[in-house]
Motif scaffolding. Structure first.
Motif, short mmCIF file in Angstrom:
data_model
loop_
_atom_site.label_atom_id
_atom_site.label_comp_id
_atom_site.label_asym_id
_atom_site.label_seq_id
_atom_site.Cartn_x
_atom_site.Cartn_y
_atom_site.Cartn_z
N ALA A 72 -10.95 -9.95 3.34
CA ALA A 72 -11.57 -9.85 3.63
C ALA A 72 -10.78 -8.37 4.22
O ALA A 72 -9.99 -7.88 3.85
N VAL A 73 -11.83 -8.22 4.83
CA VAL A 73 -10.98 -6.59 5.91
C VAL A 73 -10.18 -6.71 7.13
O VAL A 73 -10.09 -7.41 7.54
N PRO A 74 -9.48 -6.16 6.88
CA PRO A 74 -8.00 -6.08 7.41
C PRO A 74 -8.15 -5.64 8.65
O PRO A 74 -9.27 -5.03 8.84
N ARG A 75 -7.57 -6.11 10.53
CA ARG A 75 -7.92 -5.80 10.87
C ARG A 75 -7.23 -5.03 12.24
O ARG A 75 -7.50 -4.02 12.76
N PHE A 76 -5.80 -5.33 11.74
CA PHE A 76 -5.33 -4.30 12.51
C PHE A 76 -4.66 -2.96 12.19
O PHE A 76 -3.85 -1.79 12.69
N PHE A 77 -4.39 -2.62 11.32
CA PHE A 77 -3.97 -2.12 10.09
C PHE A 77 -5.56 -1.40 8.88
O PHE A 77 -6.03 -2.21 8.54
N ALA A 78 -4.75 0.02 8.75
CA ALA A 78 -5.62 0.09 7.35
C ALA A 78 -5.61 0.47 6.42
O ALA A 78 -4.25 -0.61 6.34
N ASP A 79 -6.53 -0.97 6.14
CA ASP A 79 -6.34 -0.76 4.02
C ASP A 79 -5.24 -0.20 3.79
O ASP A 79 -4.57 -0.59 2.45
N ALA A 80 -5.30 1.30 3.48
CA ALA A 80 -4.15 2.04 2.68
C ALA A 80 -3.27 2.22 3.03
O ALA A 80 -2.22 2.47 1.92
N ASP A 81 -2.44 1.53 4.69
CA ASP A 81 -1.21 1.59 4.77
C ASP A 81 -1.01 0.20 4.71
O ASP A 81 0.92 0.30 4.50
N LEU A 82 -1.43 -0.68 3.76
CA LEU A 82 -0.76 -2.24 3.30
C LEU A 82 0.01 -1.79 2.13
O LEU A 82 -0.83 -1.59 0.90
N PRO A 83 1.14 -2.57 1.84
CA PRO A 83 2.02 -3.18 0.86
C PRO A 83 0.86 -3.34 -0.26
O PRO A 83 0.06 -4.40 0.19
N PRO A 84 1.39 -4.11 -1.00
CA PRO A 84 0.62 -4.53 -2.19
C PRO A 84 1.02 -6.12 -1.77
O PRO A 84 1.62 -6.70 -1.34
N ALA A 85 -0.70 -6.77 -1.69
CA ALA A 85 -0.66 -8.67 -0.73
C ALA A 85 0.50 -9.18 -1.95
O ALA A 85 0.37 -9.63 -3.25
N ALA A 86 1.21 -10.30 -1.13
CA ALA A 86 2.08 -10.89 -1.41
C ALA A 86 1.29 -12.35 -1.82
O ALA A 86 0.08 -12.07 -1.36
N SER A 87 2.48 -13.75 -2.32
CA SER A 87 1.52 -14.76 -2.60
C SER A 87 1.39 -14.97 -1.48
O SER A 87 1.66 -14.78 -0.10
#
Length: 343
Positions: free
Chosen positions: A285-300
């Motif tokens: 899904a699409v993130p709500r609070f942060f921009a997708d480009a600002d997120l670190p790689p998803a953990a488990s």
């Protein structure tokens, strides 16, 4: 506190709700919904109108609300109206400029105790006594309770009978961001009003009118989950689009400096939002609070779920008097571990 809008800059979505509520009959209102939607501002607008010397219940006065010019409006503006009782935690009273009772102020000044974060039962008993007195200005009386969830069971029970059978011409407005925490008997004695969410375009326009830079308004509104009061509070607290964007990857590096000068409740809130966004991205899904480009790689997913539960437990104790430096290091360390876990 998140509801910080002053009456003279009441945004249009609150003005519309004020008009709707003033056009209805009732002696006790419960304004409910997520925090940051203007509960305090709307509650104050209602009592301003109820006590206004020029408010007569006509269609014109209902649409206008308080006149803002009479002696009653001025007394509320300077927080000194004889027919208005404001019930808040002492910390909120101080933040919003309302005077404390003389004994409470003296105890705090003399360092006999700290300002309370709950609505004290002594203040509630004073409010009950206030409701039984004759109106000083002859326009009735009003009691404003905010945030109402800060009443403990003893305080709430002290209000019940007066709320059910108010003596004389007294009106109550309770404002809350957590109605589920109120006693069912309190909720049942009030007419409920669910706070309206503003249109994004209106919220952005209003934020810019409050001197929030256009480049920051959209990011902070998203960071606040669409709640304009919370976005304004973030801006006035020194946050910007740039500082918010730095949070995710700084946390992944274990960098605590990104939270310099943040209150612990704000830190936990930001971490919960980061965890939420990573969980929804993990689910496609699409993130709500942060921009997708600002997120670190998803953990488990397992690590994120475990971290989410830890943060939920932390929220319940975040106001305890822990060592803030040690707590911050612990929170960021646990976040870093979760964000870099592949198991």
């Amino acid at each position: 506190m998140s509801d910080i809008v002053e009456a003279e800059v009441l945004p249009p979505w609150l003005a519309a709700q004020r008009t709707a509520l003033l056009g209805q009959r009732g002696h006790a209102w419960l304004l409910q919904g997520p925090s940051g939607l203007g509960q305090y501002s709307l509650a104050l607008e209602l009592v301003r109108a109820w006590l206004c010397d020029r408010f007569d219940g006509s269609a014109e006065s209902v649409a206008r609300g308080a006149c803002g010019e009479c002696g009653s409006c001025h007394a509320i503006d300077v927080h000194a109206h004889a027919d208005l009782c404001v019930l808040m935690p002492e910390t909120a009273m101080i933040d919003l400029g309302w005077p404390l009772a003389e004994k409470a102020q003296s105890d705090i000044d003399d360092k006999k105790r700290k300002a309370s974060k709950e609505i004290r039962v002594e203040a509630m008993r004073d409010a009950v006594e206030f409701s039984q007195r004759t109106s000083a200005r002859g326009r009735g009386k009003a009691v404003l309770v905010y945030p109402a969830e800060r009443m403990n069971h003893v305080t709430a029970n002290a209000l019940l009978k007066t709320l059910e059978e108010p003596p004389g011409d007294v009106k109550f407005v309770l404002a809350t961001g957590a109605a589920h925490q109120l006693l069912p008997t309190i909720r049942s004695r009030c007419m409920g009003h669910n706070m309206a969410w503003p249109d994004t375009a209106d919220a952005l326009q209003w934020l810019q009118a409050q001197d929030v830079a256009a480049v920051d308004a959209a990011t902070l509104l998203s960071a606040a989950g669409g709640r304009p009061d919370d976005a304004l509070k973030m801006a006035r607290g020194g946050q910007s689009a740039r500082t918010w964007a730095l949070v995710p990857k700084a946390v992944a590096r274990g960098d605590v400096t990104v939270f310099a000068d943040w209150a612990m409740a704000q830190v936990v809130d930001a971490l919960q939002k980061l965890c939420h966004d990573l969980l929804v991205v993990h689910s496609g899904a699409v993130p709500r609070f942060f921009a997708d480009a600002d997120l670190p790689p998803a953990a488990s997913m397992h690590a994120l779920t475990r971290w989410s539960k830890e943060l939920g437990a932390t929220v319940r104790v975040v106001e305890h008097p822990f060592n803030s430096g040690l707590m911050l290091e612990t929170l960021v360390s646990r976040a870093q571990t979760a964000l870099n876990s592949k198991r």
